[in-house]
Design a protein around this motif. Sequence first.
Motif, mmCIF file in Angstrom:
data_model
loop_
_atom_site.group_PDB
_atom_site.id
_atom_site.type_symbol
_atom_site.label_atom_id
_atom_site.label_comp_id
_atom_site.label_asym_id
_atom_site.label_seq_id
_atom_site.Cartn_x
_atom_site.Cartn_y
_atom_site.Cartn_z
ATOM 1 N N LEU A 107 0.843 -1.181 0.000
ATOM 2 C CA LEU A 107 0.000 0.000 0.000
ATOM 3 C C LEU A 107 0.883 1.237 0.000
ATOM 4 C CD1 LEU A 107 -2.625 -1.114 2.684
ATOM 5 C CD2 LEU A 107 -2.776 -1.358 0.206
ATOM 6 N N THR A 108 0.290 2.375 -0.335
ATOM 7 C CA THR A 108 1.039 3.629 -0.342
ATOM 8 C C THR A 108 0.449 4.580 0.689
ATOM 9 O OG1 THR A 108 -0.368 4.518 -2.095
ATOM 10 C CG2 THR A 108 1.641 3.374 -2.770
ATOM 11 N N GLY A 109 1.209 5.632 1.032
ATOM 12 C CA GLY A 109 0.864 6.645 2.011
ATOM 13 C C GLY A 109 -0.523 6.616 2.630
ATOM 14 N N GLY A 110 -1.481 7.259 1.931
ATOM 15 C CA GLY A 110 -2.828 7.361 2.471
ATOM 16 C C GLY A 110 -3.503 6.012 2.617
ATOM 17 N N GLN A 111 -3.188 5.075 1.720
ATOM 18 C CA GLN A 111 -3.772 3.737 1.811
ATOM 19 C C GLN A 111 -3.300 3.025 3.074
ATOM 20 O OE1 GLN A 111 -2.276 2.216 -1.922
ATOM 21 N NE2 GLN A 111 -4.271 2.527 -2.935
ATOM 22 N N ILE A 112 -2.019 3.198 3.421
ATOM 23 C CA ILE A 112 -1.480 2.564 4.634
ATOM 24 C C ILE A 112 -2.205 3.107 5.872
ATOM 25 C CG2 ILE A 112 0.558 2.386 6.119
ATOM 26 C CD1 ILE A 112 2.265 2.335 3.589
ATOM 27 N N ALA A 113 -2.357 4.429 5.943
ATOM 28 C CA ALA A 113 -3.020 5.036 7.096
ATOM 29 C C ALA A 113 -4.461 4.572 7.210
ATOM 30 C CB ALA A 113 -2.956 6.561 6.982
ATOM 31 N N LEU A 114 -5.158 4.488 6.059
ATOM 32 C CA LEU A 114 -6.553 4.052 6.070
ATOM 33 C C LEU A 114 -6.662 2.602 6.523
ATOM 34 C CD1 LEU A 114 -9.536 4.543 5.456
ATOM 35 C CD2 LEU A 114 -9.084 3.937 3.067
ATOM 36 N N ARG A 115 -5.799 1.718 5.976
ATOM 37 C CA ARG A 115 -5.857 0.312 6.353
ATOM 38 C C ARG A 115 -5.516 0.136 7.836
ATOM 39 N NH1 ARG A 115 -5.812 -4.372 3.525
ATOM 40 N NH2 ARG A 115 -7.181 -3.096 2.223
ATOM 41 N N ALA A 116 -4.531 0.883 8.326
ATOM 42 C CA ALA A 116 -4.166 0.794 9.743
ATOM 43 C C ALA A 116 -5.334 1.231 10.621
ATOM 44 C CB ALA A 116 -2.938 1.656 10.016
ATOM 45 N N GLU A 117 -6.027 2.298 10.233
ATOM 46 C CA GLU A 117 -7.174 2.775 11.004
ATOM 47 C C GLU A 117 -8.297 1.738 11.000
ATOM 48 O OE1 GLU A 117 -9.386 4.862 13.469
ATOM 49 O OE2 GLU A 117 -7.391 5.533 12.831
ATOM 50 N N GLN A 118 -8.536 1.119 9.847
ATOM 51 C CA GLN A 118 -9.588 0.100 9.752
ATOM 52 C C GLN A 118 -9.280 -1.096 10.649
ATOM 53 O OE1 GLN A 118 -9.475 -0.567 5.529
ATOM 54 N NE2 GLN A 118 -11.106 0.918 5.096
ATOM 55 N N ILE A 119 -8.045 -1.567 10.610
ATOM 56 C CA ILE A 119 -7.670 -2.740 11.404
ATOM 57 C C ILE A 119 -7.732 -2.420 12.896
ATOM 58 C CG2 ILE A 119 -5.789 -4.336 11.945
ATOM 59 C CD1 ILE A 119 -4.906 -4.063 9.012
ATOM 60 N N ALA A 120 -7.212 -1.262 13.267
ATOM 61 C CA ALA A 120 -7.230 -0.874 14.680
ATOM 62 C C ALA A 120 -8.660 -0.709 15.181
ATOM 63 C CB ALA A 120 -6.443 0.422 14.872
ATOM 64 N N SER A 121 -9.525 -0.112 14.363
ATOM 65 C CA SER A 121 -10.922 0.067 14.769
ATOM 66 C C SER A 121 -11.609 -1.271 14.956
ATOM 67 C CB SER A 121 -11.668 0.906 13.722
ATOM 68 O OG SER A 121 -11.131 2.211 13.635
ATOM 69 N N ALA A 122 -11.338 -2.212 14.038
ATOM 70 C CA ALA A 122 -11.956 -3.538 14.151
ATOM 71 C C ALA A 122 -11.467 -4.262 15.400
ATOM 72 C CB ALA A 122 -11.654 -4.364 12.907
ATOM 73 N N ILE A 123 -10.176 -4.142 15.697
ATOM 74 C CA ILE A 123 -9.614 -4.807 16.876
ATOM 75 C C ILE A 123 -10.268 -4.285 18.157
ATOM 76 C CG2 ILE A 123 -7.521 -4.986 18.284
ATOM 77 C CD1 ILE A 123 -5.951 -5.170 15.629
ATOM 78 N N ASN A 124 -10.541 -2.993 18.204
ATOM 79 C CA ASN A 124 -11.084 -2.371 19.415
ATOM 80 C C ASN A 124 -12.615 -2.400 19.484
ATOM 81 O OD1 ASN A 124 -8.568 -1.603 20.545
ATOM 82 N ND2 ASN A 124 -8.459 0.138 19.141
ATOM 83 N N ASP A 125 -13.276 -2.867 18.426
ATOM 84 C CA ASP A 125 -14.740 -2.862 18.391
ATOM 85 C C ASP A 125 -15.289 -3.985 19.265
ATOM 86 O OD1 ASP A 125 -17.497 -2.960 17.684
ATOM 87 O OD2 ASP A 125 -17.025 -2.014 15.771
ATOM 88 N N ARG A 126 -16.079 -3.644 20.280
ATOM 89 C CA ARG A 126 -16.610 -4.643 21.199
ATOM 90 C C ARG A 126 -17.644 -5.545 20.548
ATOM 91 N NH1 ARG A 126 -13.693 -5.537 25.509
ATOM 92 N NH2 ARG A 126 -15.569 -6.306 26.587
ATOM 93 N N ARG A 127 -18.178 -5.145 19.395
ATOM 94 C CA ARG A 127 -19.181 -5.978 18.715
ATOM 95 C C ARG A 127 -18.538 -7.108 17.909
ATOM 96 N NH1 ARG A 127 -21.897 -1.716 15.030
ATOM 97 N NH2 ARG A 127 -19.681 -1.258 14.800
ATOM 98 N N ARG A 128 -17.238 -7.061 17.752
ATOM 99 C CA ARG A 128 -16.565 -8.046 16.899
ATOM 100 C C ARG A 128 -16.738 -9.456 17.458
ATOM 101 N NH1 ARG A 128 -11.234 -9.743 17.099
ATOM 102 N NH2 ARG A 128 -10.671 -7.997 18.473
ATOM 103 N N THR A 129 -17.142 -10.390 16.608
ATOM 104 C CA THR A 129 -17.317 -11.790 17.017
ATOM 105 C C THR A 129 -16.326 -12.709 16.307
ATOM 106 O OG1 THR A 129 -19.016 -12.074 15.309
ATOM 107 C CG2 THR A 129 -19.765 -11.507 17.530
ATOM 108 N N THR A 130 -15.428 -12.136 15.520
ATOM 109 C CA THR A 130 -14.440 -12.901 14.765
ATOM 110 C C THR A 130 -13.038 -12.518 15.224
ATOM 111 O OG1 THR A 130 -15.893 -12.965 12.835
ATOM 112 C CG2 THR A 130 -13.575 -13.426 12.453
#
Length: 567
Positions: A128-151
């Motif tokens: 990934l490049t610049g903005g794509q890296i930041a977006l993917r990192a934000e998505q992964i971090a948000s999913a990890i911290n989401d209490r609704r996650r069942t996977t």
Amino acid sequence: MTNWIWHSGVWRITGDHAVHHARAYIQAGHGGRYVAEELHDSSWTAIRSVLSTAWRDERNDVEVRALLMSELNQEATHVTWRLAAASRSPWRFDMEPPARILGLTEVAPCSDLSGLPLMNDVLDGRELTGGQIALRAEQIASAINDRRRTTAIMVISAAALQNFNDDSLLVWPGLLSTVVVDEPTRRAIANKLSLLDIPPAGARLFPAARDNLPNTRFTANEISIAALQVVFADLLITRQSTQLPSDWITDRELRQWWYGDPFAQPAPVYRDPTVEAEIQRGRSEIVARDRQLRELEHRHALTTHMLNATTARVHDLETDNNRLRETLAAEGDPHRGKFAARLASASAEARLEWERAERASEELDWIYPRYGRVTGALATLRPQDAVEILHAIPPGFASFPELLAAATEQFSRLRVTAAPEPAAMLDRYLKAAHWRAKAWAALATLQAYADAKAVSLDQGSVPEPELSNVGSFIHTDQPGVQISLHNVALSESPGVADHAVHHNARMFVVDRKTDSSGVAYFSAHIRLEAFRPPAPRMYFYDDVTRSGVVYVGYCGPQLSGSGAWAP
């Protein structure tokens, strides 16, 4: 001993038929890999489906039963699904995941409740490049911290993949998703999760919060197939012992299935995907659809009766109120407030009944195309047609002119002379897609009628009573019927037919062999929307007896002279 496991997720599909399309896909059975049947004690509607499925895991010689529930959410923005599966043996990492064998990830874009994508392969976060890296990192971090996650989420460095010849351990849809990252993306995620870093050339597993397992960290020297197998076994064992979510327990059918013995219940009959199996399924489906159709028609008749009565009451109150305003204006009217309140109440009641009648009409619109396709499939008694028609989904069109052009090309018994401009006006409305689906079902029904009647005439016989006109064809549920009779009017009222302006508005082009003037009066029409403006209509002219065709002369907003309700 019965071993349980459960998953839940979301399909990003919308529309009146979302649950129906998902259900039809699952019921198709993926070429006989499993059997899916509607529960005998359940009912399904346009917004809810409950299916019982069964299969055998050949690799481990294990029998599996599963219950799949899907439901359109209140905002109609997506379909939620809940999958509970029971196995005769403990669940293992090398057993095929229920979500994969049922094809849940193939129905539509699929995620768990936190939005984490559920896929059959790893999610690639490399290169990934610049903005794509930041977006993917934000998505992964948000999913990890989401209490609704069942996977569970496995974040693994690309460098660690060289230790694996087979990455099948890295994905188990509904239980484990894996993201492969390169070094820049790993560092970006580490900045978001300062206390939960992913080691360079290593990996980290983030279980779902409700499974109450610790995060597991693998350095480059620690990660291996054996280490992953241990962690995966913990995930499976924990999920098997984790209580069902509270909203699952409140569902009667799921609760009875889960706390009962699925293997003691009548099992779906295993059968090869043969012609006879398809035909038998079609016959069973017709019986169920026929019962639902009768119930819907009865409800629609009652609703329409109430609607007419309420409309008449509103009209009387309006007349009474206007008279009182005129006669008592000079003196003041102490009763005016009372009559105004009565009028407001009756008007609100009329709107409520209007909406109920519209919902009943839409339910009929949804079920009739499916019914007609199954009936047509059985009538052919040819396996290839039976399978094709049984599981067919009506084509989608971007606009009404595109639909009319396709009808001209596809329906040999129809002569579509309708101008595209009035039809294009309908594309501006939010319900345009629904109207287009209904218009296509109407055109397919007219084609089926014209075909059946033309064949009868070509054989030199007098057509049966059910082929006397389009209304009789639909009323007797002939093969190919895809619309309800309540949508069809074979004539206009005398007030329209005898009025010069309104009569002329319904004169449309025909072949001079049909009428020497080149035009004819079209009074028969199909309602694409029964109540609300623009109340679109499709006008047709039945000339099968003479020329073998049905003309479609108009498709567009309601024509002049029609009443406020359906003409």
